[in-house]
Design an enzyme around this catalytic site. Structure first.
Site, mmCIF file in Angstrom:
data_model
loop_
_atom_site.group_PDB
_atom_site.id
_atom_site.type_symbol
_atom_site.label_atom_id
_atom_site.label_comp_id
_atom_site.label_asym_id
_atom_site.label_seq_id
_atom_site.Cartn_x
_atom_site.Cartn_y
_atom_site.Cartn_z
ATOM 1 N N ALA A 1 -0.817 5.258 0.527
ATOM 2 C CA ALA A 1 0.345 4.865 1.330
ATOM 3 C C ALA A 1 -0.048 3.811 2.360
ATOM 4 O O ALA A 1 0.676 2.828 2.571
ATOM 5 C CB ALA A 1 0.952 6.086 2.012
ATOM 6 N N TYR A 2 -1.187 3.992 2.981
ATOM 7 C CA TYR A 2 -1.686 3.018 3.958
ATOM 8 C C TYR A 2 -1.910 1.663 3.284
ATOM 9 O O TYR A 2 -1.501 0.623 3.801
ATOM 10 C CB TYR A 2 -2.986 3.532 4.581
ATOM 11 C CG TYR A 2 -3.672 2.538 5.471
ATOM 12 C CD1 TYR A 2 -3.234 2.320 6.775
ATOM 13 C CD2 TYR A 2 -4.768 1.803 5.015
ATOM 14 C CE1 TYR A 2 -3.861 1.408 7.590
ATOM 15 C CE2 TYR A 2 -5.400 0.884 5.822
ATOM 16 C CZ TYR A 2 -4.947 0.696 7.117
ATOM 17 O OH TYR A 2 -5.576 -0.220 7.925
ATOM 18 N N SER A 3 -2.533 1.690 2.133
ATOM 19 C CA SER A 3 -2.810 0.465 1.399
ATOM 20 C C SER A 3 -1.523 -0.240 0.979
ATOM 21 O O SER A 3 -1.401 -1.466 1.091
ATOM 22 C CB SER A 3 -3.669 0.774 0.179
ATOM 23 O OG SER A 3 -3.946 -0.392 -0.544
ATOM 24 N N LYS B 1 0.117 -1.805 4.059
ATOM 25 C CA LYS B 1 -0.629 -2.984 4.490
ATOM 26 C C LYS B 1 -0.316 -4.181 3.597
ATOM 27 O O LYS B 1 -0.126 -5.297 4.073
ATOM 28 C CB LYS B 1 -2.126 -2.653 4.438
ATOM 29 C CG LYS B 1 -2.974 -3.454 5.340
ATOM 30 C CD LYS B 1 -4.367 -2.845 5.406
ATOM 31 C CE LYS B 1 -5.291 -3.769 6.124
ATOM 32 N NZ LYS B 1 -6.635 -3.269 6.217
#
Length: 88
Positions: free
Chosen positions: A5-7, A10
């Site tokens: 999810a972070y990737s 970003k």
């Protein structure tokens, strides 16, 4: 470490930055994003085990942002600007 999810978020910010820069280029509006490494804060120091971890100083982030909003950076738009300080 479950970073999907972070990737994805970003990558979305990077794409949005580039697209907004294209859309607003003719209006002389610059769109850039800064991507600092971990910033030195009391909380980050506590979580990361003290002062042995290379961290970005807050003034490095502030100075980069001030540069990007200045006339000296008028030709820079659509960029993701990494701020690594001594963390590089």
């Amino acid at each position: 470490m479950h970073m999907s999810a972070y990737s994805a978020a970003k990558s979305a910010v990077a794409g949005l930055t580039r697209e907004l820069a294209r859309e607003y280029r003719d209006a002389n509006i610059r769109v850039n994003a800064v991507a600092p490494a971990t910033v030195r804060t009391a909380d980050n120091l506590a979580q990361m085990g003290g002062d042995k971890t290379p961290l970005v100083e807050l003034d490095e982030v502030v100075n980069t942002v001030l540069f990007l909003v200045s006339e000296e950076a008028s030709a820079i738009t659509g960029q993701i600007v990494p701020i690594t300080g001594k963390a590089s």
